[in-house]
Write a protein that holds these residues in place. Structure first.
Motif, mmCIF file in Angstrom:
data_model
loop_
_atom_site.group_PDB
_atom_site.id
_atom_site.type_symbol
_atom_site.label_atom_id
_atom_site.label_comp_id
_atom_site.label_asym_id
_atom_site.label_seq_id
_atom_site.Cartn_x
_atom_site.Cartn_y
_atom_site.Cartn_z
ATOM 1 N N UNK A 40 0.686 -1.233 0.144
ATOM 2 C CA UNK A 40 0.125 0.147 0.126
ATOM 3 C C UNK A 40 0.881 1.338 -0.091
ATOM 4 N N UNK A 41 1.981 1.200 0.659
ATOM 5 C CA UNK A 41 2.982 2.344 0.867
ATOM 6 C C UNK A 41 3.535 2.534 -0.692
ATOM 7 N N UNK A 42 3.960 1.753 -1.416
ATOM 8 C CA UNK A 42 4.408 1.535 -2.754
ATOM 9 C C UNK A 42 3.189 2.357 -3.578
ATOM 10 N N UNK A 43 2.076 1.913 -3.457
ATOM 11 C CA UNK A 43 0.796 2.161 -4.357
ATOM 12 C C UNK A 43 0.834 3.804 -4.072
ATOM 13 N N UNK A 44 0.846 4.145 -2.702
ATOM 14 C CA UNK A 44 0.433 5.556 -2.498
ATOM 15 C C UNK A 44 1.608 6.394 -3.244
ATOM 16 N N UNK A 45 2.727 6.069 -3.153
ATOM 17 C CA UNK A 45 3.864 6.613 -3.693
ATOM 18 C C UNK A 45 3.995 6.734 -5.156
ATOM 19 N N UNK A 46 3.253 5.617 -5.815
ATOM 20 C CA UNK A 46 3.005 5.700 -7.362
ATOM 21 C C UNK A 46 2.085 6.646 -7.728
ATOM 22 N N UNK A 47 0.807 6.583 -6.741
ATOM 23 C CA UNK A 47 -0.150 7.570 -7.249
ATOM 24 C C UNK A 47 0.446 8.875 -6.920
ATOM 25 N N UNK A 48 1.229 9.401 -6.296
ATOM 26 C CA UNK A 48 1.943 10.647 -6.075
ATOM 27 C C UNK A 48 2.755 10.905 -7.290
ATOM 28 N N UNK A 49 3.576 10.060 -7.824
ATOM 29 C CA UNK A 49 4.414 10.053 -8.811
ATOM 30 C C UNK A 49 3.609 10.421 -10.067
ATOM 31 N N UNK A 50 2.490 9.661 -10.099
ATOM 32 C CA UNK A 50 1.593 9.872 -11.224
ATOM 33 C C UNK A 50 1.003 11.073 -11.449
ATOM 34 N N UNK A 51 0.554 11.751 -10.267
ATOM 35 C CA UNK A 51 0.431 12.900 -10.073
ATOM 36 C C UNK A 51 1.216 13.995 -10.451
ATOM 37 N N UNK A 87 -3.893 16.284 -8.802
ATOM 38 C CA UNK A 87 -3.335 15.834 -7.518
ATOM 39 C C UNK A 87 -4.436 15.525 -6.414
ATOM 40 N N UNK A 88 -5.607 16.353 -6.757
ATOM 41 C CA UNK A 88 -6.650 15.933 -5.864
ATOM 42 C C UNK A 88 -7.136 14.566 -5.638
ATOM 43 N N UNK A 89 -7.051 14.045 -7.129
ATOM 44 C CA UNK A 89 -7.142 12.367 -6.944
ATOM 45 C C UNK A 89 -6.389 11.636 -6.402
ATOM 46 N N UNK A 90 -5.096 11.975 -6.798
ATOM 47 C CA UNK A 90 -3.939 11.114 -6.272
ATOM 48 C C UNK A 90 -3.740 11.365 -4.921
ATOM 49 N N UNK A 91 -4.097 12.521 -4.161
ATOM 50 C CA UNK A 91 -4.175 12.680 -2.642
ATOM 51 C C UNK A 91 -5.141 11.630 -1.928
ATOM 52 N N UNK A 92 -6.348 11.906 -2.802
ATOM 53 C CA UNK A 92 -7.437 11.388 -2.148
ATOM 54 C C UNK A 92 -6.838 9.519 -1.989
ATOM 55 N N UNK A 93 -6.455 9.244 -3.229
ATOM 56 C CA UNK A 93 -6.312 7.629 -3.537
ATOM 57 C C UNK A 93 -5.145 7.359 -2.532
ATOM 58 N N UNK A 94 -4.277 8.328 -2.641
ATOM 59 C CA UNK A 94 -2.804 7.782 -1.845
ATOM 60 C C UNK A 94 -3.467 8.089 -0.115
ATOM 61 N N UNK A 95 -4.156 8.751 0.096
ATOM 62 C CA UNK A 95 -4.972 8.781 1.635
ATOM 63 C C UNK A 95 -5.359 7.333 1.791
ATOM 64 N N UNK A 146 3.579 13.592 -12.451
ATOM 65 C CA UNK A 146 3.746 13.562 -13.993
ATOM 66 C C UNK A 146 2.592 14.057 -14.738
ATOM 67 N N UNK A 147 1.471 14.210 -14.108
ATOM 68 C CA UNK A 147 0.291 14.978 -14.821
ATOM 69 C C UNK A 147 -0.592 13.732 -15.188
ATOM 70 N N UNK A 148 -0.292 12.444 -14.825
ATOM 71 C CA UNK A 148 -1.208 11.309 -15.268
ATOM 72 C C UNK A 148 -2.695 11.370 -14.650
ATOM 73 N N UNK A 149 -2.749 11.997 -13.437
ATOM 74 C CA UNK A 149 -4.012 12.037 -12.536
ATOM 75 C C UNK A 149 -3.923 13.438 -12.131
#
Lengths: 183, 233
Positions: free
Chosen positions: B71-82, B89-97, B84-87
């Motif tokens: 889950x930690x890896x996934x949260x980091x991946x989500x932030x990285x995607x944000x 930042x709000x969505x990335x924050x929500x999912x990472x949280x 890069x602009x793939x998603x």
């Protein structure tokens, strides 16, 4: 069952003060290599001519291993784990399917293994359930030069092959065998 | 003391003596060891159960540790995607949280599993000490019983032999041997006596009959024939 059998109290089938690898069943616990292992499943192999061997799937909570017990003049014990055929050689599976047998020499985990013998028999995975559900099985055994490390290629069907790798062990290495609660 | 009480005491004494006669100490000890082994079997099963629970807790610990890392890896991946602009930042924050919440749950479960592993390992060590004591006791009892059985067998045989040797046992082997010896001596004496009698009873008539017997006659005829043959030559 005779009339008097009814009154016979069924005691344990093992000597509690002297338990051995021959007593192992599903649920039993033992120590090996400074770790505690629980028997999850028990299998039986019938090699013909009234010659049988047993194998136990065991776990310590993180790893799954196979412990084999064979009584052939001497007691032969082995400790193995499954290995993907592709990990041995990426073309091995094709060769097995085409030729229906492995080459005489294989290399796995950096060790050279040499062909020892091929055995054909029957396997049943329900040793504790009193079922008679045997499947045909063939196994090619390989050993390294020291005879300590072993590799086996198992065939379950024309195109179904598995492999396991491990080592031969001594009986004294298995200790503190504990029985499972009777259900 | 009243008669009734005396009779009761007498009855008790006789009953106890009867029970003593039937009570075989070896069999009683064997039964005692069997009972102890049954207790040991139960203790071993309990120990196995605790060890199996420790193995399961260890598996839970490993599984939850992997889960938390995942889950930690996934949260980091989500932030990285944000980044890069793939998603967004709000969505990335929500999912990472959410992922981090799940990670925390896994960490809590892993912690609980770790506590269980420690607790079970402590129980195992206590149980193992008791089981070892019981096992040692049974083994020493079994060895002692084996020695006592052997001693009992030897002493029984020795007492039997000694009894026979001392002649107390009239129906025993020694008296049988004595009787046999006597009988053989009698038979030998009898045979000797018959021999003497038969030697004394040879009369003159017997000697004459012997000389005239067919066998002697044939032999003498053969002798005459041989003599004649030699003269002719």
């Amino acid at each position: 069952m005779g009339l008097f059998d009814f009154f016979k109290k069924k005691g344990p089938e093992y000597d509690v003060t002297n338990m051995s690898v021959h007593d192992l069943k599903t649920g039993f616990i033992f120590e090996y290599d400074l770790e505690t292992w629980e028997v999850k499943e028990a299998y039986e192999y019938d090699w013909g001519s009234n010659f049988f061997s047993r194998e136990y799937k065991v776990t310590n909570g993180t790893d799954v291993k196979y412990f084999s017990v064979e009584e052939d003049d001497d007691l032969e014990l082995s400790w193995t784990e499954k290995i993907k055929i592709i990990q041995i050689d990426e073309h091995l599976l094709d060769e097995l399917i085409a030729k229906q047998k492995p080459p005489k020499k294989l290399k796995a985990n950096g060790v050279d293994f040499f062909f020892e013998e091929v055995s054909t028999g029957y396997f049943q995975d329900s040793l504790d359930r009193d079922e008679n559900n045997w499947s045909e099985y063939r196994c090619w055994d390989f050993e390294d030069k020291s005879g300590k490390h072993i590799l086996s290629i198992e065939q379950w069907d024309d195109e179904v092959f598995e492999a396991s790798i491990g080592k031969n062990i001594k009986e004294f290495e298995i200790s503190n065998i504990l029985p499972a609660e009777k259900k | 003391m009243g008669l009734f009480r005396r009779l009761t005491r007498l009855g008790k004494a006789e009953a106890n003596s009867l029970v003593d006669k039937f009570e075989d100490p070896i069999k009683m000890t064997e039964q005692g060891i069997r009972d102890l082994k049954k207790d040991l079997d139960q203790s071993l099963q309990s120990l196995a159960e605790v060890k199996a629970m420790a193995i399961r807790s260890k598996r839970d610990l490993s599984m939850n540790t992997d889960k938390a890392n995942n889950y930690e890896q996934k949260a980091m991946l989500l932030l990285k995607k944000a980044e890069k602009g793939d998603i967004t930042p709000e969505e990335a924050d929500r999912l990472a949280t959410e992922a981090l919440k799940l990670k925390e749950e896994a960490v809590t479960d892993a912690k609980r599993a770790q506590e269980e592993v420690s607790r079970f390992e402590n129980s195992v060590s206590n149980l193992q000490t008791n089981v070892k004591k019981l096992k040692n006791t049974i083994t020493s009892y079994e060895n002692e019983l084996r020695t006592l059985k052997a001693r009992s067998r030897v002493s029984k045989a020795t007492s039997k032999i000694n009894k026979q040797m001392s002649g107390i046992d009239s129906s025993g082997t020694v008296s049988m041997l004595e009787k046999m010896k006597e009988k053989v001596s009698q038979q030998e004496a009898m045979a000797e006596a018959y021999g003497e009698i038969s030697a004394e009873n040879i009369s003159l008539d017997d000697e004459i009959d012997g000389a005239l017997s067919d066998k002697n006659l044939k032999a003498s005829n053969s002798l005459e024939e041989l003599k004649a043959k030699m003269k002719n030559k």
